[in-house]
Design a protein around this motif. Structure first.
Motif, short mmCIF file in Angstrom:
data_model
loop_
_atom_site.label_atom_id
_atom_site.label_comp_id
_atom_site.label_asym_id
_atom_site.label_seq_id
_atom_site.Cartn_x
_atom_site.Cartn_y
_atom_site.Cartn_z
N VAL A 27 0.85 -1.19 0.00
CA VAL A 27 0.00 0.00 0.00
C VAL A 27 0.89 1.24 0.00
N VAL A 29 1.14 4.83 1.57
CA VAL A 29 0.64 5.53 2.76
C VAL A 29 1.07 6.99 2.70
N ARG A 30 0.10 7.88 2.86
CA ARG A 30 0.43 9.29 3.09
C ARG A 30 0.76 9.44 4.56
N SER A 61 2.46 6.85 11.49
CA SER A 61 1.05 6.60 11.16
C SER A 61 0.73 7.33 9.87
N GLY A 62 -0.37 6.93 9.25
CA GLY A 62 -0.73 7.58 8.00
C GLY A 62 -2.06 7.11 7.47
N GLU A 63 -2.29 7.42 6.21
CA GLU A 63 -3.56 7.09 5.54
C GLU A 63 -3.26 6.38 4.23
N VAL A 64 -3.94 5.27 3.99
CA VAL A 64 -3.75 4.50 2.76
C VAL A 64 -4.37 5.27 1.60
N ARG A 78 -6.97 4.75 8.05
CA ARG A 78 -5.89 5.28 8.89
C ARG A 78 -5.16 4.09 9.51
N ILE A 79 -3.82 4.13 9.46
CA ILE A 79 -3.05 2.98 9.91
C ILE A 79 -1.85 3.43 10.76
N CYS A 81 2.12 1.86 11.21
CA CYS A 81 3.03 0.90 10.59
C CYS A 81 3.67 0.01 11.65
N TYR A 118 5.32 10.28 1.62
CA TYR A 118 4.63 9.02 1.33
C TYR A 118 5.59 7.86 1.58
N ALA A 126 0.37 -2.70 7.75
CA ALA A 126 -0.43 -1.50 7.93
C ALA A 126 -1.62 -1.86 8.81
#
Length: 329
Positions: A27, A29-30, A61-64, A78-79, A81, A118, A126
């Motif tokens: 994935v 991730v932003r 952490s971030g967003e897919v 939202r994830i 790592c 990213y 994730a």
């Protein structure tokens, strides 16, 4: 996009690089928040093995925002790592000891990590965090590592626990030991961190070994060493009661040696344990953060940009500093 990359020992810079493309099972991730860890400083100094050139950052952490082939994780998830990728086939993995994997690949150490706008990571690394604040979710990895150490030490209700070191791991260990029902003392020379320890649940604090001994009497049932320096590792058994346990969570530079008296450990039957990374603990860490059972907001000392990340890693932590978060531009 911008990324803070370690090019070689002593050479770290924030540079422009292309946005990566997720491959099968991965994935994009932003990145929303990434924590600077003491390990990042060890990597910069060449004191911990890694694979430069590499984008650092293993606590993030971030967003897919994009999916590789075969991935079903919904866009926008939202994830946090979980950075360690075990091979699954070596002898350690087959025994369930994935943190000891002979071929472990760590995101932010052996492959590009989260000090970037990213990051591409395997989808199975994730872990969804729901609507948890990204700055809080960035603590999932250090909390997971601390959980493993506390699991090994196994504090019980009514026991006395001494935590040595007032950094982020120490202050997380204080809270986990209190959650287990133990009486907790934090030992650190930093007055601000002693005050913070009381805020997050420490029963007592001490500035010196002598002060800790006065508080603990015969010693602690469990000592959790979180400072990662020779003096505190050598001190830990001295502050442990007969029949007690020591868990070393602090990371000393590769090749560093300490002096320990085996006769003392034998005669008082002190268990000396070491804790390495986060086997199967990150989902539990996320749940503790979601439930509010561990309070990490007071541990955020400052927030910086990617452009300022190299200086924060190269230079010693500021006085009283606990956790620095990098927020991509």
């Amino acid at each position: 996009m911008h990324a803070t990359r370690l090019f070689a020992t002593g050479d770290i810079r924030t540079v422009d690089v292309p946005v990566p493309t997720p491959g099968p099972g991965e994935v994009l991730v932003r990145v929303l928040a990434a924590g600077i860890c003491g390990t990042d400083r060890h990597l910069f100094k060449g004191e911990f093995p890694c694979a430069p050139p590499v984008t650092l950052g293993h606590e993030f952490s971030g967003e897919v925002v994009a999916l590789g082939e075969g991935v079903t994780l919904p866009l926008g998830t939202r994830i946090a790592c979980d950075p360690n990728i075990a091979c699954g086939t070596c002898e350690a993995c087959l025994r369930g000891r994935v943190n000891l994997c002979a071929r472990n690949v760590a995101i932010g150490i052996h492959r590009d990590g989260g000090f970037a706008d990213y990051a591409v990571i395997p989808a199975h690394r994730a872990l969804p965090v729901g609507d948890l604040d990204p700055r809080i979710a960035a603590f999932a990895e250090p909390l997971a590592c601390t959980l493993h150490g506390i699991d090994l030490g196994a504090p019980r209700p009514g026991e006395r626990v001494l935590v040595i070191g007032g950094g982020v791991i120490g202050l997380l260990a204080v809270q986990l030991a209190r959650n287990a029902g133990a009486e907790v003392t934090l030992l650190t020379r930093d007055r601000g961190k002693r005050d913070l320890a009381r805020q997050v649940g420490a029963t007592h604090t001490a500035a010196t070994e002598a002060e800790a001994r006065a508080t603990l009497g015969p010693g602690a049932d469990l000592v959790v060493e979180c400072a990662g320096v020779v003096q505190t590792v050598e001190m830990a058994p001295r502050l442990t009661r007969a029949g007690g346990r020591v868990v070393v969570l602090g990371v000393l530079p590769k090749g560093e040696q300490v002096s320990i008296e085996p006769f003392d450990l034998l005669f008082r039957e002190i268990s000396l344990l070491h804790s390495f990374i986060n086997p199967f603990t990150q989902s539990r860490a996320i749940q503790l953060l979601c439930d509010g059972r561990v309070d990490v907001a007071p541990l955020i000392s400052r927030v910086i940009r990617l452009a300022d990340a190299p200086a924060a890693i190269v230079n010693p932590a500021l006085p009283g500093e606990v956790k620095v978060l990098v927020i991509p531009d």
